[in-house]
Design a protein around this motif. Structure first.
Motif, PDB file in Angstrom:
ATOM      1  N   MET A  47       0.765  -1.546   0.265  1.00 44.79           N
ATOM      2  CA  MET A  47      -0.342   0.091   0.371  1.00 44.79           C
ATOM      3  C   MET A  47       0.635   1.420   0.287  1.00 44.79           C
ATOM      4  O   MET A  47       0.061   2.182  -0.477  1.00 44.79           O
ATOM      5  N   ASP A  48       1.876   1.353   0.846  1.00 49.78           N
ATOM      6  CA  ASP A  48       2.747   2.924   0.821  1.00 49.78           C
ATOM      7  C   ASP A  48       3.622   2.744  -0.336  1.00 49.78           C
ATOM      8  O   ASP A  48       3.918   3.423  -1.409  1.00 49.78           O
ATOM      9  N   GLY A  49       3.642   1.216  -1.098  1.00 51.82           N
ATOM     10  CA  GLY A  49       4.216   1.397  -2.193  1.00 51.82           C
ATOM     11  C   GLY A  49       3.362   1.678  -3.991  1.00 51.82           C
ATOM     12  O   GLY A  49       3.363   2.754  -4.846  1.00 51.82           O
ATOM     13  N   VAL A  50       2.240   1.560  -3.579  1.00 48.72           N
ATOM     14  CA  VAL A  50       0.871   1.539  -4.428  1.00 48.72           C
ATOM     15  C   VAL A  50       0.410   3.754  -4.381  1.00 48.72           C
ATOM     16  O   VAL A  50       0.659   4.461  -5.174  1.00 48.72           O
ATOM     17  N   LYS A  51       0.741   3.879  -3.089  1.00 50.77           N
ATOM     18  CA  LYS A  51       0.626   5.713  -3.014  1.00 50.77           C
ATOM     19  C   LYS A  51       2.034   6.050  -3.887  1.00 50.77           C
ATOM     20  O   LYS A  51       1.649   7.326  -3.966  1.00 50.77           O
ATOM     21  N   ALA A  52       2.393   5.446  -3.045  1.00 48.96           N
ATOM     22  CA  ALA A  52       4.203   6.400  -3.627  1.00 48.96           C
ATOM     23  C   ALA A  52       3.971   6.492  -5.909  1.00 48.96           C
ATOM     24  O   ALA A  52       4.549   7.129  -6.434  1.00 48.96           O
TER      25      ALA A  52
ATOM     26  N   GLY B 139       1.240   9.080  -6.711  1.00 46.50           N
ATOM     27  CA  GLY B 139       1.126  10.591  -6.276  1.00 46.50           C
ATOM     28  C   GLY B 139       0.963  11.150  -5.603  1.00 46.50           C
ATOM     29  O   GLY B 139      -0.374  10.150  -5.259  1.00 46.50           O
ATOM     30  N   SER B 140       1.702  12.162  -5.483  1.00 48.95           N
ATOM     31  CA  SER B 140       0.305  13.196  -4.931  1.00 48.95           C
ATOM     32  C   SER B 140      -0.882  13.261  -5.849  1.00 48.95           C
ATOM     33  O   SER B 140      -1.668  14.362  -5.052  1.00 48.95           O
ATOM     34  N   ASP B 141      -1.350  13.393  -6.832  1.00 50.92           N
ATOM     35  CA  ASP B 141      -2.364  14.090  -7.642  1.00 50.92           C
ATOM     36  C   ASP B 141      -3.066  13.452  -7.700  1.00 50.92           C
ATOM     37  O   ASP B 141      -4.672  13.719  -7.584  1.00 50.92           O
ATOM     38  N   PHE B 142      -3.286  11.957  -6.410  1.00 50.88           N
ATOM     39  CA  PHE B 142      -4.337  11.111  -6.200  1.00 50.88           C
ATOM     40  C   PHE B 142      -4.479  10.979  -4.522  1.00 50.88           C
ATOM     41  O   PHE B 142      -3.353  10.812  -3.963  1.00 50.88           O
ATOM     42  N   THR B 143      -5.197  11.069  -4.392  1.00 48.03           N
ATOM     43  CA  THR B 143      -5.760  10.996  -2.745  1.00 48.03           C
ATOM     44  C   THR B 143      -5.922   9.597  -2.655  1.00 48.03           C
ATOM     45  O   THR B 143      -6.935   8.726  -2.801  1.00 48.03           O
ATOM     46  N   GLU B 144      -5.470   8.999  -1.262  1.00 47.13           N
ATOM     47  CA  GLU B 144      -5.711   7.684  -0.471  1.00 47.13           C
ATOM     48  C   GLU B 144      -6.887   8.306   0.563  1.00 47.13           C
ATOM     49  O   GLU B 144      -6.369   8.791   1.372  1.00 47.13           O
ATOM     50  N   ARG B 145      -8.023   7.824   0.370  1.00 46.14           N
ATOM     51  CA  ARG B 145      -8.986   7.330   1.373  1.00 46.14           C
ATOM     52  C   ARG B 145      -9.117   7.089   2.774  1.00 46.14           C
ATOM     53  O   ARG B 145      -9.985   7.579   3.439  1.00 46.14           O
ATOM     54  N   ASP B 146      -8.612   5.637   2.347  1.00 43.26           N
ATOM     55  CA  ASP B 146      -8.846   4.654   3.455  1.00 43.26           C
ATOM     56  C   ASP B 146      -7.904   3.805   3.080  1.00 43.26           C
ATOM     57  O   ASP B 146      -7.416   3.382   2.498  1.00 43.26           O
ATOM     58  N   ARG B 147      -7.517   2.946   3.729  1.00 40.57           N
ATOM     59  CA  ARG B 147      -7.426   1.754   4.086  1.00 40.57           C
ATOM     60  C   ARG B 147      -7.877   0.659   4.860  1.00 40.57           C
ATOM     61  O   ARG B 147      -8.254   1.055   6.265  1.00 40.57           O
ATOM     62  N   MET B 148      -8.855  -0.333   4.233  1.00 37.93           N
ATOM     63  CA  MET B 148      -9.852  -1.009   4.406  1.00 37.93           C
ATOM     64  C   MET B 148      -9.047  -2.679   5.170  1.00 37.93           C
ATOM     65  O   MET B 148      -9.089  -3.360   4.198  1.00 37.93           O
TER      66      MET B 148
END
Length: 374
Positions: free
Chosen positions: A188-193, A196-205
């Motif tokens: 999940m950390d990798g997906v977020k990286a 990038g910053s143009d897309f916002t992670e709303r949750d990890r469920m």
């Protein structure tokens, strides 16, 4: 006369005891010892690993060394894993354990891993590791995916797919069995990286490996967040969950759907146009290599260990063996076909180490090894 009979009886008893001891000694030496591969919960993902164990058992001639290998399952909990490890320590036929760690920071699991090794039982981690910052000494070696890099690759692919849809920003949710497990957290950390910053992670469920809850999580995410542009499955069964619920909620056309692993239902979903990409690990190779490594450790075959871990002791990550990844995309109409062609022309580019393949090629590969999923 009585004395003579007593002496004869004692002599006979001594001979009997010696024969019994000799017999037992012979049995101990000839009895088959075994390696155990401990998974968290049964899942088709592990069928591929089991096939690798069977192939490795034959390829590396375990029988010729009086060895065998078997797979056992935990109940998905840390306490269940601890009980299993304690049990293994009491079973004299077990000489090696490979496990996917449930909780990387669980002190009781770490203590059991160290205790098994103090008893002479070889231990390795596969697919899910311990916390490498604090507990690296709990096992000598890890075999599996580099989960952060794999997540980053999937995140990069997801961003490419979104940009192809002219989506330059938005939000996403990631789904996993246990969000604090080593592989889930790093992916999940990798997906977020990668996104990038143009897309916002709303949750990890997290669903605690409850398939019903996995579906409910997707439904709740779609209800609670009206700005979602992507859903990301982290564990194998999360792929079918996101594709099924997105279709049921008639939200498919507005979402990019990607997942780890090639669950058989994810394969069906992609064939039906309800999944955009699968980052497929290689559990078959994890099983096969686990057999090879455990045998080498048990028989003190240092040449094989050095071949598998040539940088051990020289590099901080020299105790890691990274298995390869496949990026699978639909046969027809996917923009990833062009990305695959570009990646092939630039092997040192952003998709380094990732093998792109259309769904039909993955199906052929699975068929070759008689696997329903990977």
């Amino acid at each position: 006369m009585l004395s003579k009979m007593l002496r004869s009886g004692v002599a006979l008893l001594a001979v009997t005891l010696l024969l019994f001891a000799a017999c037992n000694s012979s049995d101990d030496k000839s009895a088959t010892k075994r390696f155990v591969f401990l998974i968290n919960v049964p899942n088709p993902y592990w069928d591929a690993c089991k096939a690798g164990l069977v192939a490795g058992e034959k390829e590396f001639d375990l029988a010729g060394s009086g060895l065998s290998v078997s797979m056992e399952s935990n109940d998905g909990t840390a306490s269940g894993q601890i009980d299993k490890l304690k049990q293994f320590g009491t079973q004299t036929d077990i000489v090696g354990v490979a496990l996917t760690v449930t909780e990387p920071d669980n002190q009781a699991i770490i203590e059991q891993l160290k205790k098994l090794q103090s008893q002479g039982i070889k231990v390795i981690t596969v697919d899910n590791d311990v916390n490498r910052t604090k507990y690296r000494d709990a096992r000598p070696y890890y075999i599996g995916t580099n989960n952060f890099e794999a997540g980053k690759l999937l995140g990069t692919v997801t961003k490419t797919l979104l940009n192809e849809r002219k989506v330059e920003k938005g939000a996403y949710v990631q789904f996993a069995g246990l969000t604090d497990s080593d592989n889930a957290r790093n992916r999940m950390d990798g997906v977020k990286a990668g996104l990038g910053s143009d897309f916002t992670e709303r949750d990890r469920m997290a669903d605690d490996t409850d398939l019903g809850r996995a579906n409910d999580n997707v439904s709740n995410a779609l209800t609670n967040h009206d700005d979602l542009v992507a859903l990301v499955g982290i564990w194998a069964y999360n792929g079918p969950a996101i594709s099924t619920i997105a279709k049921q909620r008639d939200a498919r056309k507005n979402l990019t759907l990607v997942t780890f692993d090639a669950d058989k239902n994810s394969i069906l979903a992609m064939a039906g146009g309800n999944l955009d990409a699968m980052c497929v690990q290689n559990p078959y190779e994890m099983g096969r290599l686990s057999v090879r490594l455990l045998k080498a450790m048990h028989t003190k075959d240092q040449a094989t260990i050095d071949e598998l871990f040539p940088n051990f002791g020289k590099d901080p990550d020299g105790d890691l063996y990274t298995t390869p990844l496949k990026l699978v995309y639909p046969d027809e109409g996917s923009p990833l076909k062009a990305v695959a062609e570009k990646a092939a022309a630039e092997p040192a580019g952003p998709y380094k180490g990732l093998e792109f393949m259309p769904l039909s090629t993955l199906k052929d590969w699975l068929k070759k090894y008689g696997l329903p999923s990977s």
